[in-house]
Design a protein around this motif. Structure first.
Motif, PDB file in Angstrom:
ATOM      1  N   ALA A  94       0.807  -1.125  -0.089  1.00 26.22           N
ATOM      2  CA  ALA A  94      -0.042   0.199   0.155  1.00 26.22           C
ATOM      3  C   ALA A  94       0.716   1.159   0.112  1.00 26.22           C
ATOM      4  O   ALA A  94       2.080   1.281   0.472  1.00 26.22           O
ATOM      5  N   PRO A 265      -9.128   6.389   0.346  1.00 28.75           N
ATOM      6  CA  PRO A 265      -8.600   5.585  -0.624  1.00 28.75           C
ATOM      7  C   PRO A 265      -8.994   5.839  -2.298  1.00 28.75           C
ATOM      8  O   PRO A 265     -10.265   6.273  -2.221  1.00 28.75           O
ATOM      9  N   PRO A 272      -3.862  -0.650  -2.879  1.00 26.62           N
ATOM     10  CA  PRO A 272      -4.412   0.355  -1.974  1.00 26.62           C
ATOM     11  C   PRO A 272      -3.451   1.512  -2.124  1.00 26.62           C
ATOM     12  O   PRO A 272      -2.259   1.427  -2.003  1.00 26.62           O
ATOM     13  N   ILE A 274      -3.837   5.645  -0.770  1.00 26.34           N
ATOM     14  CA  ILE A 274      -4.495   6.464   0.148  1.00 26.34           C
ATOM     15  C   ILE A 274      -3.866   7.708   0.064  1.00 26.34           C
ATOM     16  O   ILE A 274      -2.765   8.138   0.316  1.00 26.34           O
ATOM     17  N   ALA A 292      -4.295   2.200   5.430  1.00 23.39           N
ATOM     18  CA  ALA A 292      -3.753   1.374   4.523  1.00 23.39           C
ATOM     19  C   ALA A 292      -3.772  -0.226   5.417  1.00 23.39           C
ATOM     20  O   ALA A 292      -3.756  -1.018   4.541  1.00 23.39           O
TER      21      ALA A 292
END
Length: 310
Positions: A94, A265, A272, A274, A292
């Motif tokens: 992420a 997000p 992912p 963010i 995350a």
């Protein structure tokens, strides 16, 4: 689990990002492996000796007002560009940043790409309900002009997010409109309503008026990004007004402070990503890292991919 952090993104970075990391580590029982992406010469003095994070050197920074596409192309060694490279190649699971929002969106769309079947990824905002619950509104700025099919997909993406991240078992979906009756609204809303009504993958409850946003009529409310962004900025002002009028003890109004959520997000991309507020402080950064972590653990992106594949 590996989480990459753009340490140079945000008005108060990197110091607030470092404080956010320390806060996250103090709260998390099993913290993720952290990749701090930024200028090593700047970050090393700020991180305590033995700090449990890996520094990934990124000598360049994309400033807030730079053109996103041009900046990503010309600044390949920036913290955002390197972060997306690490995410695209599987080095991290992420990527989190409070930096240039446009660059983050361009990176998400062109480095990570949309889930097959998703016409347009979207971003959302949390709506604190008066009864203590939590709802969400999408889109809030990524897609200012939308087609009915986009709103229909936003409803699916929002429902999956509400189930997986917010813990709402059977989220109610509403269409933001100027009246409750079917047939109300502009051309977009009139065309989107039957699509939502016939969508058996969501629980559609009909039109939602502006006065219903903070009540329990719907959990997921869909609209075009133009309308959604106006509502988002208006909601953010409620906290500022409360502060200006010395309403410091109201728990409900305090939920409108951006730091409570930290970031949002990009829903509909394969991994992912963010995006945080440019004025993020330590608490906001901490909440972004937690978001995350939750997205990776829940495999929300995988759930979205499986849903649209089906």
């Amino acid at each position: 689990m590996n989480i990459g952090i753009d340490m140079m993104g945000g008005d108060f970075a990197p110091l607030e990002a470092v404080k956010g990391l320390q806060l996250y580590l103090s709260k998390s029982v099993r913290p993720a492996n952290l990749f701090c992406i930024g200028d090593e010469a700047v970050l090393t003095p700020l991180l305590p000796s033995g700090f449990p994070a890996r520094i990934v050197h990124a000598p360049q920074v994309i400033d807030m007002h730079e053109h996103p596409t041009k900046a990503l192309k010309e600044k390949q060694q920036s913290s955002i560009a390197i972060g997306f490279h690490l995410l695209a190649t599987g080095k991290i699971d992420a990527f989190v940043s409070a930096g240039n929002t446009g660059a983050m969106l361009v990176g998400a769309l062109f480095s990570i790409k949309a889930v097959p079947g998703v016409l347009r990824p979207t971003i959302s905002t949390i709506l604190p309900k008066l009864n203590g619950g939590t709802g969400m509104l999408l889109d809030v700025g990524l897609n200012t002009d939308c087609k009915p099919e986009n709103l229909n997909q936003f409803a699916i993406l929002g429902s999956l997010y509400a189930k997986t991240i917010l813990g709402i078992a059977d989220p109610k979906v509403g269409l933001l409109n100027v009246g409750e009756e079917e047939g109300k609204g502009n051309i977009l809303c009139q065309a989107a309503y039957p699509l939502l009504k016939e969508n058996d993958r969501i629980r559609f409850v009909g039109n939602i008026e502006g006065r219903d946003l903070l009540f329990d009529k719907a959990d997921v409310i869909v609209c075009d990004g133009f309308s959604g962004n106006i509502i988002l900025k208006f909601a953010e002002s409620m906290y500022d007004i409360a502060q200006a009028r010395n309403v410091h003890t109201d728990d409900y109004l305090s939920r409108f402070h951006y730091e409570k959520v930290g970031g949002t997000p990009v829903l509909g991309v394969a991994k992912p990503v963010i995006i945080g507020h440019g004025i993020s402080n330590a608490t906001a950064f901490c909440n972004m890292f937690s978001m995350a972590e939750k997205m990776v653990e829940s495999d929300l992106c995988g759930e979205i991919a499986r849903s649209f594949h089906a």
